[in-house]
Design a protein around this motif. Structure first.
Motif, mmCIF file in Angstrom:
data_model
loop_
_atom_site.group_PDB
_atom_site.id
_atom_site.type_symbol
_atom_site.label_atom_id
_atom_site.label_comp_id
_atom_site.label_asym_id
_atom_site.label_seq_id
_atom_site.Cartn_x
_atom_site.Cartn_y
_atom_site.Cartn_z
ATOM 1 N N SER A 114 13.373 15.467 -15.616
ATOM 2 C CA SER A 114 13.159 14.146 -16.224
ATOM 3 C C SER A 114 13.712 14.104 -17.642
ATOM 4 C CB SER A 114 11.673 13.795 -16.239
ATOM 5 O OG SER A 114 11.198 13.675 -14.932
ATOM 6 N N VAL A 115 13.500 15.171 -18.386
ATOM 7 C CA VAL A 115 14.056 15.245 -19.742
ATOM 8 C C VAL A 115 15.578 15.214 -19.686
ATOM 9 C CG1 VAL A 115 14.301 16.722 -21.788
ATOM 10 C CG2 VAL A 115 12.050 16.393 -20.740
ATOM 11 N N ILE A 116 16.155 15.978 -18.778
ATOM 12 C CA ILE A 116 17.619 15.975 -18.618
ATOM 13 C C ILE A 116 18.099 14.579 -18.228
ATOM 14 C CG2 ILE A 116 19.531 16.867 -17.219
ATOM 15 C CD1 ILE A 116 17.904 19.540 -17.094
ATOM 16 N N ALA A 117 17.372 13.909 -17.336
ATOM 17 C CA ALA A 117 17.738 12.553 -16.912
ATOM 18 C C ALA A 117 17.734 11.596 -18.102
ATOM 19 C CB ALA A 117 16.788 12.063 -15.826
ATOM 20 N N ALA A 167 4.969 10.030 -7.146
ATOM 21 C CA ALA A 167 5.915 10.247 -8.243
ATOM 22 C C ALA A 167 5.174 10.656 -9.506
ATOM 23 C CB ALA A 167 6.737 8.976 -8.485
ATOM 24 N N TRP A 168 4.049 9.998 -9.787
ATOM 25 C CA TRP A 168 3.243 10.347 -10.962
ATOM 26 C C TRP A 168 2.699 11.774 -10.842
ATOM 27 C CZ3 TRP A 168 2.608 9.660 -15.767
ATOM 28 C CH2 TRP A 168 1.463 10.108 -16.410
ATOM 29 N N MET A 169 2.241 12.153 -9.643
ATOM 30 C CA MET A 169 1.727 13.511 -9.445
ATOM 31 C C MET A 169 2.824 14.543 -9.694
ATOM 32 S SD MET A 169 -0.633 12.713 -6.080
ATOM 33 C CE MET A 169 -0.801 14.410 -5.592
ATOM 34 N N LEU A 170 4.039 14.270 -9.229
ATOM 35 C CA LEU A 170 5.155 15.182 -9.480
ATOM 36 C C LEU A 170 5.419 15.302 -10.981
ATOM 37 C CD1 LEU A 170 7.696 14.231 -6.676
ATOM 38 C CD2 LEU A 170 6.730 16.506 -7.070
ATOM 39 N N LEU A 171 5.517 14.155 -11.655
ATOM 40 C CA LEU A 171 5.804 14.174 -13.090
ATOM 41 C C LEU A 171 4.697 14.865 -13.886
ATOM 42 C CD1 LEU A 171 7.270 10.600 -13.482
ATOM 43 C CD2 LEU A 171 8.484 12.745 -13.897
ATOM 44 N N LYS A 172 3.476 14.688 -13.459
ATOM 45 C CA LYS A 172 2.327 15.236 -14.183
ATOM 46 C C LYS A 172 2.159 16.740 -13.956
ATOM 47 C CE LYS A 172 -2.676 14.632 -14.387
ATOM 48 N NZ LYS A 172 -3.802 14.032 -13.694
ATOM 49 N N ASN A 173 2.454 17.208 -12.732
ATOM 50 C CA ASN A 173 2.077 18.568 -12.345
ATOM 51 C C ASN A 173 3.222 19.554 -12.133
ATOM 52 O OD1 ASN A 173 -0.710 17.840 -12.205
ATOM 53 N ND2 ASN A 173 -0.306 16.861 -10.241
ATOM 54 N N GLU A 174 4.447 19.085 -12.002
ATOM 55 C CA GLU A 174 5.541 19.985 -11.636
ATOM 56 C C GLU A 174 6.498 20.219 -12.801
ATOM 57 O OE1 GLU A 174 5.824 21.791 -8.877
ATOM 58 O OE2 GLU A 174 3.886 20.933 -8.343
ATOM 59 N N GLY A 176 11.381 16.927 -5.208
ATOM 60 C CA GLY A 176 10.099 16.484 -4.661
ATOM 61 C C GLY A 176 9.885 16.992 -3.247
ATOM 62 N N LEU A 177 10.927 16.935 -2.418
ATOM 63 C CA LEU A 177 10.821 17.462 -1.056
ATOM 64 C C LEU A 177 10.612 18.969 -1.066
ATOM 65 C CD1 LEU A 177 13.609 15.368 0.693
ATOM 66 C CD2 LEU A 177 11.126 15.114 0.930
ATOM 67 N N ASN A 178 11.275 19.661 -1.991
ATOM 68 C CA ASN A 178 11.092 21.105 -2.128
ATOM 69 C C ASN A 178 9.637 21.422 -2.482
ATOM 70 O OD1 ASN A 178 11.776 23.930 -2.542
ATOM 71 N ND2 ASN A 178 11.723 23.484 -4.726
ATOM 72 N N THR A 179 9.086 20.673 -3.419
ATOM 73 C CA THR A 179 7.694 20.880 -3.813
ATOM 74 C C THR A 179 6.770 20.645 -2.625
ATOM 75 O OG1 THR A 179 8.171 20.269 -6.098
ATOM 76 C CG2 THR A 179 5.880 20.086 -5.373
ATOM 77 N N LYS A 205 0.834 -1.197 0.000
ATOM 78 C CA LYS A 205 0.000 0.000 0.000
ATOM 79 C C LYS A 205 0.877 1.260 0.000
ATOM 80 C CE LYS A 205 -4.264 1.453 2.256
ATOM 81 N NZ LYS A 205 -5.136 1.233 3.419
ATOM 82 N N GLY A 206 1.924 1.253 0.805
ATOM 83 C CA GLY A 206 2.865 2.375 0.843
ATOM 84 C C GLY A 206 3.562 2.574 -0.487
ATOM 85 N N PHE A 207 3.919 1.464 -1.129
ATOM 86 C CA PHE A 207 4.547 1.529 -2.449
ATOM 87 C C PHE A 207 3.584 2.172 -3.446
ATOM 88 C CE2 PHE A 207 5.699 -0.384 -6.568
ATOM 89 C CZ PHE A 207 7.017 0.043 -6.658
ATOM 90 N N GLY A 208 2.311 1.833 -3.341
ATOM 91 C CA GLY A 208 1.303 2.432 -4.213
ATOM 92 C C GLY A 208 1.213 3.939 -4.023
ATOM 93 N N TYR A 209 1.275 4.393 -2.767
ATOM 94 C CA TYR A 209 1.262 5.832 -2.497
ATOM 95 C C TYR A 209 2.500 6.505 -3.090
ATOM 96 C CZ TYR A 209 -2.481 5.011 0.911
ATOM 97 O OH TYR A 209 -3.656 4.669 1.527
#
Length: 119
Positions: free
Chosen positions: A34-37, A20-27, A69-72, A11-15
């Motif tokens: 991610s592009v640089i990576a 991670a998806w929310m960060l990629l989608k919204n930030e 992510g922590l900054n966000t 369940k924690g892994f799902g969260y």
């Protein structure tokens, strides 16, 4: 099942995946990183970097994206707690952004160490 040790971990892994998806989608900053990576990963294959270089590169990518992510999270929490301008909130947000800056500088130095000799 979800109350067992393994169930709670899953369940924690799902969260975590959701976050991670929310960060990629919204930030936008995470999207750029991610592009640089992806670009430096392609460069790693092109230049056939060593296993140690791969480890350093992956650690640098993970560090920058994790700190971002922590900054966000810190910025979102600060805005939630005190939506209006406040000097202390500004300080907190600036310090969090500074942490990203340190990680990004470290990543750039690692990239230079890996790739400049190959150019």
């Amino acid at each position: 099942m979800w109350n067992s040790y393994l169930g709670k971990r899953l369940k924690g892994f799902g969260y975590a995946i959701k976050g991670a998806w929310m960060l990629l989608k919204n930030e936008p900053s995470i999207q750029v990183q991610s592009v640089i990576a992806v670009l430096v990963t392609i460069a790693g294959f092109y230049f056939e970097i060593s296993a140690v270089e791969w480890m350093l590169q992956i650690m640098a990518i993970g560090l920058v994206m994790s700190i971002e992510g922590l900054n966000t999270a810190a910025e979102e929490m600060a805005d939630f707690v005190h939506p209006d301008f406040h000097n202390k909130i500004g300080y907190i947000k600036d310090v969090a952004a500074g942490a990203v800056f340190f990680a990004a500088i470290a990543a750039v130095v690692i990239a230079c160490i890996i790739y400049l000799p190959k150019l």
